[in-house]
Design a protein around this motif. Structure first.
Motif, mmCIF file in Angstrom:
data_model
loop_
_atom_site.group_PDB
_atom_site.id
_atom_site.type_symbol
_atom_site.label_atom_id
_atom_site.label_comp_id
_atom_site.label_asym_id
_atom_site.label_seq_id
_atom_site.Cartn_x
_atom_site.Cartn_y
_atom_site.Cartn_z
ATOM 1 N N GLU A 250 -4.587 6.962 -5.534
ATOM 2 C CA GLU A 250 -4.041 5.611 -5.606
ATOM 3 C C GLU A 250 -3.194 5.313 -4.370
ATOM 4 O O GLU A 250 -3.222 4.198 -3.835
ATOM 5 N N ALA A 251 -2.450 6.318 -3.915
ATOM 6 C CA ALA A 251 -1.646 6.140 -2.702
ATOM 7 C C ALA A 251 -2.539 5.841 -1.506
ATOM 8 O O ALA A 251 -2.225 4.964 -0.681
ATOM 9 N N ALA A 252 -3.661 6.541 -1.413
ATOM 10 C CA ALA A 252 -4.595 6.299 -0.310
ATOM 11 C C ALA A 252 -5.169 4.885 -0.392
ATOM 12 O O ALA A 252 -5.338 4.205 0.629
ATOM 13 N N ARG A 253 -5.455 4.429 -1.600
ATOM 14 C CA ARG A 253 -5.980 3.070 -1.766
ATOM 15 C C ARG A 253 -4.944 2.029 -1.347
ATOM 16 O O ARG A 253 -5.268 1.040 -0.670
ATOM 17 N N LEU A 254 -3.697 2.256 -1.738
ATOM 18 C CA LEU A 254 -2.628 1.328 -1.373
ATOM 19 C C LEU A 254 -2.429 1.286 0.142
ATOM 20 O O LEU A 254 -2.197 0.216 0.719
ATOM 21 N N LEU A 255 -2.530 2.432 0.782
ATOM 22 C CA LEU A 255 -2.397 2.478 2.238
ATOM 23 C C LEU A 255 -3.539 1.730 2.915
ATOM 24 O O LEU A 255 -3.337 1.043 3.922
ATOM 25 N N GLU A 256 -4.720 1.846 2.358
ATOM 26 C CA GLU A 256 -5.856 1.099 2.920
ATOM 27 C C GLU A 256 -5.617 -0.399 2.779
ATOM 28 O O GLU A 256 -5.850 -1.178 3.713
ATOM 29 N N GLU A 257 -5.107 -0.800 1.623
ATOM 30 C CA GLU A 257 -4.830 -2.219 1.385
ATOM 31 C C GLU A 257 -3.724 -2.732 2.304
ATOM 32 O O GLU A 257 -3.730 -3.896 2.724
ATOM 33 N N SER A 258 -2.789 -1.853 2.632
ATOM 34 C CA SER A 258 -1.648 -2.257 3.462
ATOM 35 C C SER A 258 -1.944 -2.188 4.953
ATOM 36 O O SER A 258 -1.086 -2.527 5.770
ATOM 37 N N GLY A 259 -3.130 -1.721 5.311
ATOM 38 C CA GLY A 259 -3.444 -1.556 6.726
ATOM 39 C C GLY A 259 -2.781 -0.340 7.334
ATOM 40 O O GLY A 259 -2.618 -0.257 8.550
ATOM 41 N N GLY A 260 -2.380 0.602 6.485
ATOM 42 C CA GLY A 260 -1.773 1.840 6.956
ATOM 43 C C GLY A 260 -0.260 1.848 6.921
ATOM 44 O O GLY A 260 0.360 2.881 7.189
ATOM 45 N N GLY A 261 0.347 0.724 6.595
ATOM 46 C CA GLY A 261 1.807 0.652 6.559
ATOM 47 C C GLY A 261 2.373 1.303 5.308
ATOM 48 O O GLY A 261 2.073 0.864 4.190
ATOM 49 N N VAL A 262 3.181 2.326 5.493
ATOM 50 C CA VAL A 262 3.731 3.060 4.346
ATOM 51 C C VAL A 262 4.639 2.170 3.507
ATOM 52 O O VAL A 262 4.519 2.104 2.276
#
Length: 302
Positions: A250-262
């Motif tokens: 899920e964290a990886a998916r969120l990072l993809e959605e954010s464009g890599g921004g933590v």
């Protein structure tokens, strides 16, 4: 030229060359430890300098480092880490080292006396009002560093001096003076050792505290890192998972959605509608994650 602390003879220097190897190494290790302790006395100045750096960077200014010789290497080591570790744009970090790029291959001594090169470097980098320049010199009298900080100050930049001798000329051009009173070197004048160790520690502290002021650190996490390799992308996933309590997938998916921004990914997990909304919340919170999370929680209760 009067003898300075960085040129003085260490108490264990006499007969050093005929000591047993283990004894020599013990002396060397202890000298490094004693040099590191000198940083404690500079903590108030380092704190003041870090706030000054953060203020200039937050306002859109550049951060420049100016130095020569081994002090230059300490400065370069700090400067080059900032974009990757804290996500500070590379074009806002300026490195002025005596001898230019050739210094990374030869580190010749002559260029440290070249004040014309220093003046040209400051002018070419367009260091001025709104920027901040850190000059580093163990002796505090290196002509290149003194010229660079003086020119930067005359051009309107904020200035910080880091040196290992009190009454250093470098301090006369500084808004903030960071004195690292390291003991004499075991090899007299070899400031790559104790003085350099203290400089590296002080610069680590200085840039890290500035980054904290800018919102680039949350708890012990570098939440503004530039994840541009396998190790750092994995670190980004682990950070998002740890802070949000979500799974790695899920964290990886969120990072993809954010464009890599933590930070953006974390705010998405907290309830931000989308990446744009998360970034607006961050902007309103001064790029600091904790108040941004509080803002989302507050909006849920309304």
């Amino acid at each position: 030229m009067a003898e300075t602390r960085t040129e003085a003879i260490h108490q264990n220097a006499e007969g050093l060359d005929v000591q047993a190897p283990d004894t020599i190494l013990s002396f060397l290790a202890n000298a490094q430890i004693e040099a590191a302790k000198a940083v404690h006395g500079a903590i108030p100045a380092i704190a003041e300098a870090a706030e000054l750096i953060a203020t200039q960077l937050k306002s859109g200014g550049k951060l420049a480092y100016a130095a020569a010789g081994s002090s230059g290497l300490m400065a370069v080591a700090d400067a080059l880490e900032l974009p990757g570790t804290f996500g500070i744009a590379r074009d806002r970090i300026i490195i002025l080292i005596a001898g230019g790029d050739e210094a990374f291959r030869t580190l010749a001594g002559g260029p440290e006396d070249d004040t014309e090169e220093a003046a040209a470097a400051v002018a070419n980098a367009d260091i001025g009002k709104g920027d901040c320049l850190i000059a580093v010199s163990a002796s505090g009298s290196t002509p290149y560093a003194v010229q660079a900080i003086g020119d930067a100050r005359r051009r309107g930049a904020a200035t910080i001096a880091v040196a290992n001798n009190k009454d250093a000329p470098l301090f006369g051009e500084a808004d903030v003076a960071v004195l690292l009173e390291t003991p004499p070197e075991l090899i007299a004048g070899s400031t790559r050792m104790g003085a350099g160790t203290a400089q590296k520690i002080a610069l680590n502290m200085l840039s890290t505290l500035a980054a904290i002021h800018l919102g680039h650190v949350h708890d012990g996490y570098m939440v503004n890192l530039a994840a541009d390799n396998i190790k750092l992308r994995d670190r980004a996933v682990r950070m998002v998972a740890a802070i949000t309590g979500r799974s790695r997938n899920e964290a990886a998916r969120l990072l993809e959605e954010s464009g890599g921004g933590v930070k953006t990914a974390i705010l998405l997990a907290a309830g931000a509608a989308n990446a744009d909304a998360a970034e607006k919340i961050l902007e309103g919170a001064g790029q600091k994650l904790r108040p941004a999370l509080s803002a989302i929680e507050g909006s849920k209760r309304r």
